[in-house]
Design a protein around this motif. Structure first.
Motif, PDB file in Angstrom:
ATOM      1  N   SER A   1       0.837  -1.184   0.000  1.00 49.54           N
ATOM      2  CA  SER A   1       0.000   0.000   0.000  1.00 49.54           C
ATOM      3  C   SER A   1       0.878   1.243   0.000  1.00 49.54           C
ATOM      4  O   SER A   1       1.826   1.336   0.783  1.00 49.54           O
ATOM      5  CB  SER A   1      -0.899   0.003   1.254  1.00 49.54           C
ATOM      6  N   ASP A   2       0.592   2.185  -0.901  1.00 51.93           N
ATOM      7  CA  ASP A   2       1.275   3.479  -0.924  1.00 51.93           C
ATOM      8  C   ASP A   2       0.504   4.413   0.001  1.00 51.93           C
ATOM      9  O   ASP A   2      -0.600   4.854  -0.312  1.00 51.93           O
ATOM     10  CB  ASP A   2       1.314   4.026  -2.353  1.00 51.93           C
TER      11      ASP A   2
ATOM     12  N   SER B   1      -2.584   0.705   6.618  1.00 49.07           N
ATOM     13  CA  SER B   1      -3.421   1.214   5.533  1.00 49.07           C
ATOM     14  C   SER B   1      -3.869   0.027   4.680  1.00 49.07           C
ATOM     15  O   SER B   1      -3.096  -0.504   3.887  1.00 49.07           O
ATOM     16  CB  SER B   1      -2.622   2.220   4.692  1.00 49.07           C
TER      17      SER B   1
ATOM     18  N   THR C   1      -6.857  -0.207   2.683  1.00 53.92           N
ATOM     19  CA  THR C   1      -7.938   0.033   1.728  1.00 53.92           C
ATOM     20  C   THR C   1      -7.473   0.087   0.278  1.00 53.92           C
ATOM     21  O   THR C   1      -8.276  -0.097  -0.627  1.00 53.92           O
ATOM     22  CB  THR C   1      -8.666   1.342   2.064  1.00 53.92           C
ATOM     23  N   ASN C   2      -6.207   0.360   0.036  1.00 56.55           N
ATOM     24  CA  ASN C   2      -5.714   0.487  -1.343  1.00 56.55           C
ATOM     25  C   ASN C   2      -4.565  -0.477  -1.590  1.00 56.55           C
ATOM     26  O   ASN C   2      -3.472  -0.080  -1.988  1.00 56.55           O
ATOM     27  CB  ASN C   2      -5.271   1.927  -1.626  1.00 56.55           C
TER      28      ASN C   2
ATOM     29  N   THR D   1      -2.376  -3.401  -3.346  1.00 57.95           N
ATOM     30  CA  THR D   1      -2.093  -3.785  -4.716  1.00 57.95           C
ATOM     31  C   THR D   1      -0.848  -4.663  -4.748  1.00 57.95           C
ATOM     32  O   THR D   1      -0.218  -4.907  -3.715  1.00 57.95           O
ATOM     33  CB  THR D   1      -1.892  -2.526  -5.595  1.00 57.95           C
TER      34      THR D   1
ATOM     35  N   VAL E   1       3.227  -0.902  -7.450  1.00 55.44           N
ATOM     36  CA  VAL E   1       3.006   0.520  -7.225  1.00 55.44           C
ATOM     37  C   VAL E   1       4.306   1.271  -7.513  1.00 55.44           C
ATOM     38  O   VAL E   1       5.398   0.732  -7.337  1.00 55.44           O
ATOM     39  CB  VAL E   1       2.530   0.772  -5.773  1.00 55.44           C
TER      40      VAL E   1
END
Length: 241
Positions: free
Chosen positions: A70-71, A85, A87-88, A90, A93
């Motif tokens: 996550s970024d 974090s 929620t995003n 991947t 990135v």
């Protein structure tokens, strides 16, 4: 030493002290277990970040196939005190200097019925900070990265696989004191979960046996109850005999 030189040195010392003080306020100190890594991309050595399986590809992106990354965005340093974090997430990135990243073991994450994702108590993840690019003849060949392992706060949840007791007869109840704002669900079981009633009130979780134990049709055996508090979850066990 003449008076002008003494004054000049004193002013320089004050400036340096002021600068360092401001820097300390803006940038957290690196934790004691911080690791600084020269991560070369896959075309120039393919350096991995810890045990995460994360590397930088030829497009100068972080890549991890077996985990999630996550970024988090701009940050003051690897020691920034921020929550997981989730929620995003991947698998690839962009590597951006000044950004903080978090890398999670996908087996330590679960989505609850509400759609909220949580990380298992006692499970660690990596927090990384990109200091700068590594250049060779104006070509980016990697990045200088600082990273640390982090174990999130357990939000007063019990340890993973904590056993809260056993149920033997209809109407018997076991209880667990918890903090507010929890979510829970009972995992499906080969012996069936029908016959177990789970409720939450007044900061207590109650599991009541509403059907006589039955080794064939259930309920019978050990049941897993998943409990989430904010972005952290645990599993507690209850036995039906």
């Amino acid at each position: 030493m003449n008076t002008k030189k003494i004054i000049g040195i004193s002013l320089l010392s004050l400036c340096i002290t002021f600068f360092m003080s401001c820097s300390d306020d803006d940038t957290p100190n690196d934790p004691a277990d911080t690791i600084t890594l020269n991560m070369l991309n896959e075309h120039n050595g393919k350096t991995y970040l810890g045990e995460s399986g994360t590397y930088i590809n030829e497009a100068n992106n972080f890549v991890t196939s077996s985990n999630f990354i996550s970024d988090v965005g701009n940050g003051a340093g690897v020691g920034a005190n921020i929550l997981p974090s989730l929620t995003n997430l991947t698998h690839e990135v962009a590597v951006t200097p000044g950004h903080i990243y978090q890398i999670f073991d996908k087996n330590a994450l679960i989505d609850f019925p509400s759609g909220n994702r949580a990380i298992q108590v006692e499970a660690s993840y990596y927090q990384a900070y990109v200091v700068s690019k590594i250049l060779n003849s104006d070509m980016t060949i990697g990045a200088i990265v600082k990273y640390i392992p982090i174990v999130p706060d357990n939000n007063e949840l019990p340890a993973y696989k904590y056993n809260i007791g056993s149920l033997h007869y209809i109407g018997e109840t076991v209880e667990l004191a918890l903090s507010q704002n929890i979510e829970f669900f009972l995992k499906e079981h080969s012996a069936g979960k029908k016959g177990l009633n789970v409720t939450s009130a007044n900061n207590k979780l109650r599991i009541t046996l509403t059907k006589a134990p039955d080794i064939v049709n259930g309920p019978y055996g050990t049941f897993d109850l998943y409990i989430r508090s904010n972005n952290v979850f645990t599993v507690v066990e209850v036995n039906v005999k």
